[in-house]
Design an enzyme around this catalytic site. Sequence first.
Site, PDB file in Angstrom:
ATOM      1  NE  ARG A   1       5.598   8.948  -4.471  1.00 54.47           N
ATOM      2  CZ  ARG A   1       4.917   9.329  -3.400  1.00 54.47           C
ATOM      3  NH1 ARG A   1       5.534   9.916  -2.388  1.00 54.47           N
ATOM      4  NH2 ARG A   1       3.619   9.129  -3.358  1.00 54.47           N
TER       5      ARG A   1
ATOM      6  CG  ASP B   1      -7.434   2.670   1.175  1.00 53.73           C
ATOM      7  OD1 ASP B   1      -7.242   2.414   2.376  1.00 53.73           O
ATOM      8  OD2 ASP B   1      -6.528   2.643   0.323  1.00 53.73           O
TER       9      ASP B   1
ATOM     10  NE  ARG C   1      -2.578   5.342  12.794  1.00 54.70           N
ATOM     11  CZ  ARG C   1      -2.940   4.846  11.620  1.00 54.70           C
ATOM     12  NH1 ARG C   1      -2.306   5.209  10.534  1.00 54.70           N
ATOM     13  NH2 ARG C   1      -3.929   3.991  11.522  1.00 54.70           N
TER      14      ARG C   1
ATOM     15  NE  ARG D   1      -4.239  -5.866  15.802  1.00 53.54           N
ATOM     16  CZ  ARG D   1      -3.732  -6.205  16.982  1.00 53.54           C
ATOM     17  NH1 ARG D   1      -4.100  -7.356  17.566  1.00 53.54           N
ATOM     18  NH2 ARG D   1      -2.885  -5.410  17.590  1.00 53.54           N
TER      19      ARG D   1
ATOM     20  CE1 TYR E   1      -6.280  -1.003   5.903  1.00 54.92           C
ATOM     21  CE2 TYR E   1      -4.421  -2.404   5.400  1.00 54.92           C
ATOM     22  CZ  TYR E   1      -4.923  -1.250   5.931  1.00 54.92           C
ATOM     23  OH  TYR E   1      -4.069  -0.331   6.484  1.00 54.92           O
TER      24      TYR E   1
ATOM     25  CD  GLU F   1      -4.706   4.673  15.221  1.00 52.35           C
ATOM     26  OE1 GLU F   1      -4.775   5.859  14.835  1.00 52.35           O
ATOM     27  OE2 GLU F   1      -4.679   3.707  14.460  1.00 52.35           O
TER      28      GLU F   1
ATOM     29  NE  ARG G   1      -2.938   0.150   3.380  1.00 49.91           N
ATOM     30  CZ  ARG G   1      -4.150   0.662   3.202  1.00 49.91           C
ATOM     31  NH1 ARG G   1      -5.006   0.038   2.447  1.00 49.91           N
ATOM     32  NH2 ARG G   1      -4.510   1.785   3.791  1.00 49.91           N
TER      33      ARG G   1
END
Length: 371
Positions: free
Chosen positions: A173, A353, A277, A246, A351, A303, A169
């Site tokens: 770069r 988006d 996070r 989860r 999962y 979190e 995901r």
Amino acid sequence: MYDYLVVGSGLYGAVFAHEAAKKGKKVLVIDRRPHIAGNVYTEKIEGINMHKYGAHIFHTNSKKVWDYVNQFADFNRFTNSPVANFKGELYSLPFNMYTFNQMWGVTNPLEAEKIIAEQKKEISGTPKNLEEQAISLVGRDIYEKLIKGYTEKQWGRDCKELPAFIIKRLPVRFTFDNNYFNALYQGIPVGGYTKTVQNMLEGIEVKLNTDYLENKPYFDSIADKIIYTGAIDAYFGYRLGALQYRSVRFENEILDIPNFQGNAAVNYTDAETPWTRIIEHKWFEFGKDENGNDIPKTVISREYSSEWSIGDEPYYPVNDEKNNQLYICYKQLAEKENKVIFGGRLGEYKYYDMDKVIEEALKTAEKELSE
Ligand code: UDP
């Protein structure tokens, strides 16, 4: 009698309901929670739209989906650029030239490619799991500092036990570009997601605090068809066993300072820090209220990931081999439920988006409502 009963007012349910109502269908949306919008729900606190179920950054490559959501909200120019904190060292995400420079001091793509090429030699053949996939994408140093701890905290499983697709995901770069997503379109809806979903549901009957599964025979009797966006295993009373999910727990704090971490998301990528996070919600909207004024306080959420058990809010399906197999069995049962369509992250155990959820809901609506 309703044409459609939509169970769950998250994005899938709201999009389907909107499309059905547009076609003149009689629709009832129910949700067991006291609010609409599912896990994209936002709530205003201290003038800040707080993402109550975790950060949601809308991004898509689909012009169709982008045009669709823009009917319901204006989107701001937010670009997700999380910062990774590994034992106090800060790194840019996703993995790009800034990260490689911070990690190794390299200043050009060739040097970075050379290091990664050297480090990935330890993996031969097609990567079999997340660990192998990660090392073959960015090498062991980055895997150890920026991936392993975060991933194992998020999923509660060893990286060797996790599917490779999860890490794919993330972009890698060899340019200086901290944009977390490879998406043509990206932003946060101005005024919050709750308002966006409210706009989708305008003119549609909605009942909150209403649990479909608690009163299934009654609800089945009041509609010709059901759009079910809850967990597929819950629908069947877990009769084949529970799928694994989860869950996430948040510790929220209002701080009397204007700026806590200088970014919307900071990922804690070491294994020792218990949270995965910290989200500082005001930065999704550049620290401004709806009148463009600076907000004096800030709201943060730590979190924590945890294994889901019955009664918790499921967030992420665990799409490993074992669970996918079990899901297939549930799907076979689902196909026999003639008047029920299963959709969304929980209904399809994927999962997804947000943009994919919308795309799937639109596909279903097109198919269903043209018949
Ligand atoms: N990931 C990682 N380090 C990071 C951020 C992400 O290794 O700092 C990997 C990790 O495997 C994780 C996946 O990317 O499970 C997706 O993470 P992300 O935070 O983007 O997931 P979200 O919760 O936002 O869907």
